[in-house]
Design a protein around this motif. Structure first.
Motif, PDB file in Angstrom:
ATOM      1  N   UNK A  52      25.225  92.989  63.244  1.00 29.00           N
ATOM      2  CA  UNK A  52      25.745  91.903  62.416  1.00 29.00           C
ATOM      3  C   UNK A  52      25.887  90.626  63.247  1.00 29.00           C
ATOM      4  N   UNK A  53      26.491  90.773  64.412  1.00 28.95           N
ATOM      5  CA  UNK A  53      26.724  89.601  65.270  1.00 28.95           C
ATOM      6  C   UNK A  53      25.395  89.037  65.776  1.00 28.95           C
ATOM      7  N   UNK A  54      24.485  89.925  66.174  1.00 32.47           N
ATOM      8  CA  UNK A  54      23.207  89.459  66.746  1.00 32.47           C
ATOM      9  C   UNK A  54      22.387  88.668  65.727  1.00 32.47           C
ATOM     10  N   UNK A  55      22.468  89.061  64.456  1.00 31.79           N
ATOM     11  CA  UNK A  55      21.516  88.526  63.471  1.00 31.79           C
ATOM     12  C   UNK A  55      22.078  87.472  62.546  1.00 31.79           C
ATOM     13  N   UNK A  56      23.380  87.222  62.607  1.00 33.23           N
ATOM     14  CA  UNK A  56      23.939  86.232  61.679  1.00 33.23           C
ATOM     15  C   UNK A  56      24.378  84.989  62.457  1.00 33.23           C
ATOM     16  N   UNK A  57      24.665  83.941  61.714  1.00 38.82           N
ATOM     17  CA  UNK A  57      25.116  82.696  62.339  1.00 38.82           C
ATOM     18  C   UNK A  57      24.059  82.195  63.301  1.00 38.82           C
ATOM     19  N   UNK A  58      24.506  81.732  64.464  1.00 40.29           N
ATOM     20  CA  UNK A  58      23.530  81.410  65.513  1.00 40.29           C
ATOM     21  C   UNK A  58      23.200  82.731  66.194  1.00 40.29           C
ATOM     22  N   UNK A  59      21.972  83.224  66.037  1.00 37.65           N
ATOM     23  CA  UNK A  59      21.677  84.564  66.555  1.00 37.65           C
ATOM     24  C   UNK A  59      21.774  84.609  68.082  1.00 37.65           C
ATOM     25  N   UNK A  60      21.821  85.820  68.598  1.00 44.56           N
ATOM     26  CA  UNK A  60      21.894  85.965  70.048  1.00 44.56           C
ATOM     27  C   UNK A  60      21.925  87.430  70.428  1.00 44.56           C
ATOM     28  N   UNK A 104      11.642  89.931  68.278  1.00 50.18           N
ATOM     29  CA  UNK A 104      12.662  89.307  67.429  1.00 50.18           C
ATOM     30  C   UNK A 104      12.190  87.954  66.902  1.00 50.18           C
ATOM     31  N   UNK A 105      11.600  87.150  67.774  1.00 57.99           N
ATOM     32  CA  UNK A 105      11.186  85.817  67.344  1.00 57.99           C
ATOM     33  C   UNK A 105      10.018  85.900  66.362  1.00 57.99           C
ATOM     34  N   UNK A 106       9.170  86.942  66.535  1.00 60.78           N
ATOM     35  CA  UNK A 106       8.015  87.069  65.643  1.00 60.78           C
ATOM     36  C   UNK A 106       8.411  87.625  64.282  1.00 60.78           C
ATOM     37  N   UNK A 107       9.466  88.432  64.231  1.00 61.83           N
ATOM     38  CA  UNK A 107       9.808  89.127  62.981  1.00 61.83           C
ATOM     39  C   UNK A 107      11.084  88.626  62.318  1.00 61.83           C
ATOM     40  N   UNK A 108      11.881  87.835  63.034  1.00 58.12           N
ATOM     41  CA  UNK A 108      13.194  87.405  62.541  1.00 58.12           C
ATOM     42  C   UNK A 108      14.160  88.574  62.391  1.00 58.12           C
ATOM     43  N   UNK A 109      13.876  89.686  63.036  1.00 55.06           N
ATOM     44  CA  UNK A 109      14.810  90.819  63.064  1.00 55.06           C
ATOM     45  C   UNK A 109      15.266  91.021  64.513  1.00 55.06           C
ATOM     46  N   UNK A 110      16.414  91.649  64.699  1.00 58.43           N
ATOM     47  CA  UNK A 110      16.876  91.881  66.067  1.00 58.43           C
ATOM     48  C   UNK A 110      15.885  92.773  66.811  1.00 58.43           C
ATOM     49  N   UNK A 170      18.748  81.582  71.451  1.00 61.47           N
ATOM     50  CA  UNK A 170      19.305  82.095  70.190  1.00 61.47           C
ATOM     51  C   UNK A 170      18.381  83.094  69.503  1.00 61.47           C
ATOM     52  N   UNK A 171      17.909  84.079  70.256  1.00 62.79           N
ATOM     53  CA  UNK A 171      17.078  85.133  69.666  1.00 62.79           C
ATOM     54  C   UNK A 171      17.950  86.373  69.442  1.00 62.79           C
ATOM     55  N   UNK A 172      17.841  86.986  68.253  1.00 63.35           N
ATOM     56  CA  UNK A 172      18.677  88.158  67.984  1.00 63.35           C
ATOM     57  C   UNK A 172      18.191  89.367  68.781  1.00 63.35           C
ATOM     58  N   UNK A 173      19.086  90.024  69.462  1.00 61.99           N
ATOM     59  CA  UNK A 173      18.690  91.166  70.281  1.00 61.99           C
ATOM     60  C   UNK A 173      19.874  92.118  70.391  1.00 61.99           C
ATOM     61  N   UNK A 174      19.571  93.420  70.391  1.00 67.43           N
ATOM     62  CA  UNK A 174      20.596  94.401  70.724  1.00 67.43           C
ATOM     63  C   UNK A 174      20.094  95.158  71.948  1.00 67.43           C
ATOM     64  N   UNK A 175      20.821  95.018  73.044  1.00 65.53           N
ATOM     65  CA  UNK A 175      20.448  95.696  74.285  1.00 65.53           C
ATOM     66  C   UNK A 175      21.372  96.892  74.463  1.00 65.53           C
ATOM     67  N   UNK A 176      20.764  98.050  74.685  1.00 66.43           N
ATOM     68  CA  UNK A 176      21.565  99.262  74.857  1.00 66.43           C
ATOM     69  C   UNK A 176      21.418  99.719  76.301  1.00 66.43           C
ATOM     70  N   UNK A 177      22.549  99.946  76.944  1.00 63.53           N
ATOM     71  CA  UNK A 177      22.475 100.450  78.313  1.00 63.53           C
ATOM     72  C   UNK A 177      23.272 101.745  78.425  1.00 63.53           C
ATOM     73  N   UNK A 178      22.776 102.633  79.263  1.00 59.51           N
ATOM     74  CA  UNK A 178      23.560 103.814  79.598  1.00 59.51           C
ATOM     75  C   UNK A 178      24.581 103.420  80.655  1.00 59.51           C
ATOM     76  N   UNK A 179      25.668 104.151  80.694  1.00 59.13           N
ATOM     77  CA  UNK A 179      26.676 103.915  81.731  1.00 59.13           C
ATOM     78  C   UNK A 179      27.022 105.281  82.329  1.00 59.13           C
TER      79      UNK A 179
END
Lengths: 163, 565
Positions: B146-154, B61-67, B92-101
């Motif tokens: 949308x949330x991960x990549x906009x505003x202050x990323x996270x 994410x930090x290298x590409x500016x994408x989540x 503040x790095x954009x990330x989407x973490x997917x977990x199984x439940x």
């Protein structure tokens, strides 16, 4: 800066876990909640939360901004400085004897509170008002012996047409 | 046509432009993994520990500016992601973490590998979701990105029960999100910008503090124009390195606990601080009570909650740094600050920031500086946490945008190897140097297998001093040289590398440093250099805990430490 009690009103999405998110934020940032009350609002899908928190104004502003960052929180206002109407409801179970019952009923009458349950040896009083009123009634009833109390915590709205 | 939850997830990821997923499978994500072969556009990188998946997604994410995207199974898979998610959150790095439940029918019953990961990650995610209805899945993925990549990323976490992955519904990917509680203020308020410009135009001793916000919004050109036009010297936070050319006359280097004296003295003596995309972290400010006592403060940040959190701001400007700087550049006048800049030059001469002592020993400062020379600054430096990180921050000159990836806020040792992997996958054309310590390297060392399996050509430099070096340095300086729990017995890292299929060499003497770096760079694949550095080498200067920025200690200034024991 001095610590004072602030009343924050938050409109939050009515979704699972929202209360947890709000409570978690207060704990995580070491902010102190004195009371928190939540229920439906005039918008479907949104609840109104009333939070009483203690701190100086910079701390409370930080709380407000942190709360606003929560995705499920739509709007937060610190209405302490605005004209507001606040109410709390309390249920108080008081010990009674044949000799004290009428005195208690008199006090309840003065406070325009209601007796909602009568049993041998106790009666339950419902009182609505601001915290001062509830506290005053509690003080008077304490002499008779209080068995149980349940308080809702403060709910609040700004006066008049604002927001 | 109906699709399963697993298919909907994959299609949604592709819709979001995802190309790479870092993860490890397990029972609760089997339906998702079973679907991967249908979606060849998604490259799955099998890591060896979920922490590696999260750090790799972060590095990517930090290298590409994408989540960056990572995936793990329920229970331990999910809890192993926690360190990596927390790290992305703090920086503040954009990330989407997917977990199984576990399946919905057993949620809440303490089923095998059931863990309340949405509850656990509330304080370390920007937002998270438990998807209990497959018809909500596409919308949830859309919102998460949308949330991960906009505003202050996270980071945003999506927890998907196994039976939701198997359930079917129509797939429609929404083109809009509806988030009434999420607003991003990207344009600074014009009157605040005017007030800021007025302060800047009137200041005599201004200093910019450049943070990661500039890098996140890729405002390099606007920022450079700003600093040059008004002649504002630039001090950096750790994560702000790379936002402004490190060889520029106005650049002061990093400020803070291990900052350059020049940067620290400039900040401490400033009459105006212009904080751009930074959050006044305690490692940058040192003692906040005595921080920059004469400075008025302009604080530019996209996150309103950062304003006034640690340091009060006289002029807050909430907005995206790129947009705010563009507007500010219209308002600020050309500056000169001749006296102030010559005072700064005096400090720079008095305390040269790149000075490395002459010795036969292998010095880490020299190694880092030689990596800079060999790459001419055109490399991605990915660091661990501790002394190696500070040497990398101080002795590489960050002349190009996006050249440093480091875990600044959380500070998790072991970040370096997986993050370097992720960065290299995201930017395959770049030379990626992983700067590791011998302690942190062993916290995620198993990712060497991932590197070989996926043929990821990272160059690994281990600053091997046989200690948990930063803590040892603190024990030396602040705990009477009582080394408790910091001495390390280490395996032979070159042999370890070989066992994992990665060639390497050991460097024991100063004259071997440059050839080793050359050899690593010339080798087409991953390469490991085990630098046996001077064991008790310290990172100087250091502002002792509780002191203000101007009270930095270095061997030539022993008085700072007097009376501390």
């Amino acid at each position: 800066m001095t610590d004072t009690r602030h009343t924050l009103v938050a409109l939050v999405e009515d979704k699972p876990g929202v209360l947890n998110r709000v409570a978690s934020l207060f704990r995580r940032r070491s902010f102190n909640i004195q009371s928190l009350a939540v229920g439906g609002s005039e918008h479907s899908g949104l609840s109104r939360m009333t939070i009483v928190a203690v701190g100086d104004s910079a701390q409370i502003e930080q709380v407000r901004k942190q709360l606003e960052k929560l995705i499920n929180v739509v709007k937060v206002s610190d209405i302490t400085e605005e004209g507001m109407v606040t109410r709390e409801l309390a249920l108080i179970k008081v010990k009674t004897t044949a000799s004290t019952r009428s005195e208690i009923m008199q006090i309840v009458g003065v406070f325009r509170a209601n007796i909602v349950d009568v049993a041998p040896g106790s009666l339950t009083v419902e009182v609505t008002g601001d915290e001062d009123k509830v506290n005053s009634l509690l003080r008077l009833l304490r002499d008779f012996g209080i068995k149980e109390i349940s308080r809702t915590g403060r709910i609040a709205l700004t006066r008049g047409s604002s927001s | 046509m109906k699709k399963t939850g697993a298919q909907i997830l994959c299609e949604s990821l592709i819709n979001e432009g995802v190309e790479v997923i870092f993860g490890i499978l397990g029972g609760s994500v089997l339906p998702i993994y079973d679907t991967f072969p249908q979606y060849t556009k998604l490259r799955h990188i099998l890591v060896r520990h979920e922490q590696g998946a999260a750090h790799a997604a972060d590095g990517y994410a930090r290298a590409t500016h994408k989540a960056g995207v990572c995936i793990a199974t329920s229970g331990p898979g999910a809890t192993n992601l926690v360190t990596g998610i927390a790290c992305a959150y703090m920086d503040s790095a954009p990330m989407v973490a997917i977990t199984g439940q576990v399946a919905r029918s057993v949620i809440g019953r303490d089923a095998f590998q059931e863990m309340d990961i949405t509850g656990i990650t509330i304080p370390i995610t920007k937002h998270n979701y438990l998807v209990t209805d497959v018809t909500e899945l596409a919308k949830t993925v859309k919102e998460a990105f949308h949330i991960a990549q906009t505003g202050r990323p996270g980071p945003v976490l999506i927890d998907i029960p196994r039976d939701v992955q198997q359930e079917q519904t129509d797939f429609i990917y929404p083109d809009k999100v509806d988030l009434p509680g999420y607003r991003v203020i990207s344009r600074g308020h014009p009157s605040q910008i005017k007030k800021a410009a007025k302060l800047i135009n009137e200041a005599e001793q201004p200093v910019i503090i450049a943070g990661r916000g500039i890098i996140i919004s890729q405002a390099y050109d606007e920022f450079r124009e700003f600093a040059e036009k008004a002649q504002l010297p630039v001090a950096h936070t750790l994560l702000g390195l790379g936002s402004f050319p490190g060889d520029h006359i106005l650049d002061l280097g990093m400020m803070g606990m291990h900052g350059t004296p020049c940067a620290n003295l400039a900040v401490q003596n400033a009459d105006l601080l212009i904080a751009v995309g930074m959050r006044f972290d305690d490692r940058a400010t040192a003692n906040t009570e005595e921080f920059a006592p004469n400075a008025r403060v302009i604080h530019i940040d996209i996150d309103p909650a950062e304003i006034g959190k640690n340091i009060p701001a006289e002029v807050p400007v909430v907005g995206d740094t790129k947009s705010v700087l563009t507007a500010l550049n219209e308002e600020v006048k050309k500056g000169e600050h001749v006296d102030w800049l010559s005072q700064i030059e005096q400090w720079r001469c008095e305390y040269p920031s790149l000075e490395i002592r002459e010795t036969d020993e292998v010095l880490p400062q020299y190694i880092i500086n030689q990596i800079y020379e060999a790459t001419r600054g055109d490399a991605l430096i990915v660091t661990g946490v501790g002394q190696n990180q500070m040497w990398a921050a101080r002795y590489f000159v960050y002349t190009k945008p996006d050249s440093l990836i480091s875990a600044g806020g959380l500070g998790p040792m072991g970040f370096e190897l997986p993050a370097a992997m992720g960065a290299k996958i995201g930017r395959p054309e770049k030379v990626v140097w992983c700067i590791a310590g011998d302690g942190g390297f062993q916290m995620t060392i198993q990712e060497l297998a991932t590197i070989t399996q996926e043929d990821i050509a990272v160059k690994i430099a281990i600053m091997n001093n046989g200690y948990l070096g930063m803590v040892r340095q603190w024990q030396e300086l602040f705990y009477g040289r009582r080394y408790v729990g910091t001495k390390l017995w280490n395996p032979d890292f070159v042999k370890i590398g070989e066992a994992y299929g990665i060639p390497g060499i050991k460097v024991k003497r100063r004259e071997e440093v440059i050839p080793a770096i050359q050899k690593a760079m010339e080798y087409p694949g991953a390469f490991l250099v085990d630098f046996l550095i001077e064991p008790e080498e310290n990172i100087y200067p250091i502002v002792p805990p509780g002191e203000c920025l101007a009270r930095f200690f270095q061997p030539s200034k022993p008085e700072v430490l007097e009376g501390r024991f």
